[in-house]
Design a protein around this motif. Structure first.
Motif, PDB file in Angstrom:
ATOM      1  N   ALA A 124       0.832  -1.211   0.000  1.00 52.55           N
ATOM      2  CA  ALA A 124       0.000   0.000   0.000  1.00 52.55           C
ATOM      3  C   ALA A 124       0.865   1.259   0.000  1.00 52.55           C
ATOM      4  O   ALA A 124       0.503   2.278  -0.599  1.00 52.55           O
ATOM      5  CB  ALA A 124      -0.925  -0.012   1.217  1.00 52.55           C
ATOM      6  N   ALA A 125       2.043   1.194   0.649  1.00 55.79           N
ATOM      7  CA  ALA A 125       2.925   2.361   0.707  1.00 55.79           C
ATOM      8  C   ALA A 125       3.530   2.694  -0.646  1.00 55.79           C
ATOM      9  O   ALA A 125       3.949   3.834  -0.877  1.00 55.79           O
ATOM     10  CB  ALA A 125       4.042   2.123   1.726  1.00 55.79           C
ATOM     11  N   SER A 126       3.595   1.724  -1.538  1.00 58.78           N
ATOM     12  CA  SER A 126       4.208   1.968  -2.849  1.00 58.78           C
ATOM     13  C   SER A 126       3.264   2.667  -3.821  1.00 58.78           C
ATOM     14  O   SER A 126       3.708   3.146  -4.866  1.00 58.78           O
ATOM     15  CB  SER A 126       4.671   0.637  -3.457  1.00 58.78           C
ATOM     16  OG  SER A 126       3.563  -0.213  -3.718  1.00 58.78           O
ATOM     17  N   PHE A 127       1.969   2.720  -3.496  1.00 54.01           N
ATOM     18  CA  PHE A 127       1.000   3.394  -4.359  1.00 54.01           C
ATOM     19  C   PHE A 127       0.776   4.824  -3.872  1.00 54.01           C
ATOM     20  O   PHE A 127       0.458   5.036  -2.699  1.00 54.01           O
ATOM     21  CB  PHE A 127      -0.338   2.645  -4.359  1.00 54.01           C
ATOM     22  CG  PHE A 127      -0.304   1.343  -5.094  1.00 54.01           C
ATOM     23  CD1 PHE A 127      -0.327   1.308  -6.483  1.00 54.01           C
ATOM     24  CD2 PHE A 127      -0.244   0.146  -4.397  1.00 54.01           C
ATOM     25  CE1 PHE A 127      -0.297   0.100  -7.160  1.00 54.01           C
ATOM     26  CE2 PHE A 127      -0.214  -1.062  -5.068  1.00 54.01           C
ATOM     27  CZ  PHE A 127      -0.236  -1.083  -6.450  1.00 54.01           C
ATOM     28  N   PRO A 128       0.931   5.823  -4.729  1.00 53.47           N
ATOM     29  CA  PRO A 128       0.676   7.204  -4.307  1.00 53.47           C
ATOM     30  C   PRO A 128      -0.822   7.454  -4.193  1.00 53.47           C
ATOM     31  O   PRO A 128      -1.627   6.875  -4.912  1.00 53.47           O
ATOM     32  CB  PRO A 128       1.293   8.040  -5.426  1.00 53.47           C
ATOM     33  CG  PRO A 128       1.213   7.165  -6.638  1.00 53.47           C
ATOM     34  CD  PRO A 128       1.379   5.747  -6.136  1.00 53.47           C
ATOM     35  N   THR A 129      -1.185   8.338  -3.280  1.00 53.98           N
ATOM     36  CA  THR A 129      -2.578   8.699  -3.077  1.00 53.98           C
ATOM     37  C   THR A 129      -2.702  10.225  -3.106  1.00 53.98           C
ATOM     38  O   THR A 129      -1.705  10.954  -3.026  1.00 53.98           O
ATOM     39  CB  THR A 129      -3.098   8.170  -1.729  1.00 53.98           C
ATOM     40  OG1 THR A 129      -2.319   8.749  -0.670  1.00 53.98           O
ATOM     41  CG2 THR A 129      -2.979   6.653  -1.654  1.00 53.98           C
ATOM     42  N   LEU A 181      10.246   0.969  -0.799  1.00 49.30           N
ATOM     43  CA  LEU A 181      11.354   0.686  -1.712  1.00 49.30           C
ATOM     44  C   LEU A 181      12.363  -0.244  -1.074  1.00 49.30           C
ATOM     45  O   LEU A 181      12.855  -1.186  -1.713  1.00 49.30           O
ATOM     46  CB  LEU A 181      12.016   2.002  -2.119  1.00 49.30           C
ATOM     47  CG  LEU A 181      13.246   1.906  -3.028  1.00 49.30           C
ATOM     48  CD1 LEU A 181      12.887   1.254  -4.360  1.00 49.30           C
ATOM     49  CD2 LEU A 181      13.844   3.289  -3.255  1.00 49.30           C
ATOM     50  N   SER A 182      12.688  -0.008   0.197  1.00 45.33           N
ATOM     51  CA  SER A 182      13.620  -0.887   0.907  1.00 45.33           C
ATOM     52  C   SER A 182      13.067  -2.309   1.023  1.00 45.33           C
ATOM     53  O   SER A 182      13.808  -3.291   0.846  1.00 45.33           O
ATOM     54  CB  SER A 182      13.900  -0.309   2.297  1.00 45.33           C
ATOM     55  OG  SER A 182      14.777  -1.137   3.013  1.00 45.33           O
ATOM     56  N   SER A 209       7.395   1.757  -5.847  1.00 45.62           N
ATOM     57  CA  SER A 209       7.927   2.640  -4.810  1.00 45.62           C
ATOM     58  C   SER A 209       8.849   3.698  -5.408  1.00 45.62           C
ATOM     59  O   SER A 209       8.819   4.865  -5.000  1.00 45.62           O
ATOM     60  CB  SER A 209       8.674   1.826  -3.746  1.00 45.62           C
ATOM     61  OG  SER A 209       7.826   0.873  -3.141  1.00 45.62           O
ATOM     62  N   ALA A 210       9.687   3.290  -6.373  1.00 47.56           N
ATOM     63  CA  ALA A 210      10.614   4.238  -6.995  1.00 47.56           C
ATOM     64  C   ALA A 210       9.866   5.326  -7.742  1.00 47.56           C
ATOM     65  O   ALA A 210      10.248   6.513  -7.694  1.00 47.56           O
ATOM     66  CB  ALA A 210      11.568   3.497  -7.925  1.00 47.56           C
ATOM     67  N   ILE A 211       8.794   4.959  -8.434  1.00 42.55           N
ATOM     68  CA  ILE A 211       7.996   5.967  -9.153  1.00 42.55           C
ATOM     69  C   ILE A 211       7.358   6.942  -8.163  1.00 42.55           C
ATOM     70  O   ILE A 211       7.344   8.163  -8.387  1.00 42.55           O
ATOM     71  CB  ILE A 211       6.923   5.286 -10.021  1.00 42.55           C
ATOM     72  CG1 ILE A 211       7.584   4.511 -11.169  1.00 42.55           C
ATOM     73  CG2 ILE A 211       5.944   6.311 -10.580  1.00 42.55           C
ATOM     74  CD1 ILE A 211       6.609   3.713 -12.016  1.00 42.55           C
ATOM     75  N   VAL A 246       8.445   7.719  -5.135  1.00 40.78           N
ATOM     76  CA  VAL A 246       9.499   8.575  -4.587  1.00 40.78           C
ATOM     77  C   VAL A 246       9.917   9.622  -5.614  1.00 40.78           C
ATOM     78  O   VAL A 246      10.094  10.809  -5.284  1.00 40.78           O
ATOM     79  CB  VAL A 246      10.706   7.732  -4.145  1.00 40.78           C
ATOM     80  CG1 VAL A 246      11.880   8.630  -3.754  1.00 40.78           C
ATOM     81  CG2 VAL A 246      10.337   6.827  -2.987  1.00 40.78           C
ATOM     82  N   PHE A 247      10.065   9.213  -6.872  1.00 40.33           N
ATOM     83  CA  PHE A 247      10.466  10.153  -7.923  1.00 40.33           C
ATOM     84  C   PHE A 247       9.438  11.266  -8.102  1.00 40.33           C
ATOM     85  O   PHE A 247       9.796  12.448  -8.211  1.00 40.33           O
ATOM     86  CB  PHE A 247      10.664   9.398  -9.235  1.00 40.33           C
ATOM     87  CG  PHE A 247      10.966  10.300 -10.406  1.00 40.33           C
ATOM     88  CD1 PHE A 247      12.245  10.810 -10.591  1.00 40.33           C
ATOM     89  CD2 PHE A 247       9.967  10.637 -11.308  1.00 40.33           C
ATOM     90  CE1 PHE A 247      12.520  11.649 -11.656  1.00 40.33           C
ATOM     91  CE2 PHE A 247      10.231  11.474 -12.386  1.00 40.33           C
ATOM     92  CZ  PHE A 247      11.516  11.985 -12.554  1.00 40.33           C
ATOM     93  N   LEU A 248       8.160  10.907  -8.117  1.00 42.06           N
ATOM     94  CA  LEU A 248       7.120  11.923  -8.247  1.00 42.06           C
ATOM     95  C   LEU A 248       7.110  12.857  -7.044  1.00 42.06           C
ATOM     96  O   LEU A 248       6.920  14.074  -7.183  1.00 42.06           O
ATOM     97  CB  LEU A 248       5.754  11.256  -8.412  1.00 42.06           C
ATOM     98  CG  LEU A 248       5.522  10.497  -9.732  1.00 42.06           C
ATOM     99  CD1 LEU A 248       4.165   9.818  -9.711  1.00 42.06           C
ATOM    100  CD2 LEU A 248       5.638  11.440 -10.918  1.00 42.06           C
ATOM    101  N   GLY A 249       7.333  12.293  -5.852  1.00 42.14           N
ATOM    102  CA  GLY A 249       7.410  13.132  -4.660  1.00 42.14           C
ATOM    103  C   GLY A 249       8.566  14.109  -4.728  1.00 42.14           C
ATOM    104  O   GLY A 249       8.425  15.290  -4.360  1.00 42.14           O
TER     105      GLY A 249
END
Length: 388
Positions: free
Chosen positions: A45-50, A92-93, A107-109, A111-114
């Motif tokens: 769930a943490a890997s999906f942006p909301t 990501l970890s 997760s990388a996507i 983080v990159f968008l953030g």
């Protein structure tokens, strides 16, 4: 033999009972870890942006940007508390130690968008406000060193461990404060917006303090700090997750090896910044200790308004500026030569010192005296009594 052993243990049992009574039955509690299935669900769930993630991230970026421009430490700390960027980094970890390509990519996507959102908002905000001054809060995060790497490693371990125990999950906010994620990215955006016309909060241009590219140097340094924190958190948090039993060692070793190989690229700039910090500390310490060890040559501590260090072709260049009373300027050349010789011994390399000293005349004036003040006060009191 059995009786002697029983007698031997009797005092310890009594001591234990007395301790439990006095301490209110205190004893260590071995809390069970959270189930691996629950961790897997949360990390996915943490890997999906909301929408909530980007909203909170944008607000955190705004607070950090305004706090950095205002040089306000409380505002920056508040931005770090509400920043949600730690969550996808933990995802990501987890994907790295699980060697899950889908988890890593998602997760990388995120983080990159953030990262793009924070840099974009801070860049536009700095351009709109048009403040060209960088305070100490910005400059302190623009030159990462190995000390920052140590902080990030400890934060990564604390973050991963807090996820595995229900009673300490609230500690993740403290982890977010200890490691810089949003502020360095905001500084990167601000630095790009400042450009070459940026000035430090002491009124000097960045060219004068050794930053020849102005805001670009600040942006690069701050982004290196973020990458350092990101790499350290991913590697150390993944190791802690593996030790907690959330990943198999055969998988995690491969994933961690890839993450470590990718983070080795950051070691060179970190070494350079750490060496610069260590050299500057050595110079400042020598400036304080020389008047004590060579009291005959120094009437007081060496004090300079600015101190800039630069390494070039194996030579340490020290540039200083100072304003001193005219009567203290005599003999300054000899004191600088002694300072130069001692610095070369400690640094172990050639040293060139360039000092720009402005001698000034200090004029002191005093108008009035304590007796005049007392007489004036008495007159005021008498006048007040007469009016009554």
């Amino acid at each position: 033999m059995t009786r002697d052993k029983h007698i031997w243990h009797m005092p310890w049992r009594r001591i234990k009972l007395i301790f439990l009574r006095l301490s209110g039955d205190w004893r260590p509690h071995l809390e069970p870890r959270i189930a691996p299935e629950q961790i897997a669900t949360e990390m996915k769930a943490a890997s999906f942006p909301t929408i909530s993630f980007f909203t909170l991230l944008a607000l955190s970026c705004a607070i950090a940007t305004f706090g950095l421009l205002a040089n306000s430490a409380p505002a920056i700390i508040g931005a770090m508390i509400i920043a949600p960027l730690m969550t996808p980094i933990m995802g990501l970890s987890y994907g790295v130690v699980q060697v899950s390509w889908s988890q890593v990519v998602r997760s990388a996507i995120t983080v990159f968008l953030g990262v793009a959102v924070v840099i974009g908002i801070s860049f536009l905000s700095a351009r709109f406000i048009e403040i060209k001054v960088a305070g100490t809060e910005m400059l302190s995060r623009a030159f990462p060193s190995q000390l920052d790497l140590g902080v990030a490693m400890a934060a990564g371990a604390a973050g991963a461990f807090s996820l595995s125990r229900e009673s300490i999950r609230s500690s993740i906010a403290g982890v977010a404060i200890s490691v810089s994620l949003v502020p360095p990215l905001a500084i990167a955006g601000i630095g790009l917006a400042l450009g070459r016309k940026a000035t430090a909060d002491v009124g000097l241009s960045f060219r004068e303090i050794g930053l020849f590219s102005g805001g670009t140097d600040i942006a690069v340094g701050a982004f290196v700090l973020f990458l350092t924190n990101l790499a350290a958190i991913v590697v150390v948090a993944g190791l802690v997750m593996t030790l907690q039993g959330y990943a198999r060692w055969k998988r995690s070793i491969f994933g961690l090896a890839c993450a470590i190989a990718a983070s080795i690229v950051l070691m060179q700039p970190l070494d350079e910044e750490f060496n610069a910090l260590r050299t500057k500390s050595m110079v400042l310490r020598l400036m304080k200790t020389l008047p004590v060890t060579h009291s005959q040559s120094f009437e007081r501590t060496l004090e300079f308004d600015t101190l800039r260090l630069r390494e070039e072709d194996g030579v340490l260049h020290v540039h200083t500026e100072a304003t001193v009373p005219r009567d203290k300027a005599d003999g300054l050349q000899e004191r600088l030569e002694l300072f130069h010789d001692e610095l070369e011994k400690k640094a172990g390399e050639p040293v060139i010192i360039e000092a720009e000293v402005i001698p000034i005349d200090i004029l002191r004036y005093r108008v009035g005296s304590h007796e005049d003040y007392k007489q004036g006060t008495s007159q005021v009191r008498r006048q007040a009594n007469d009016d009554r």
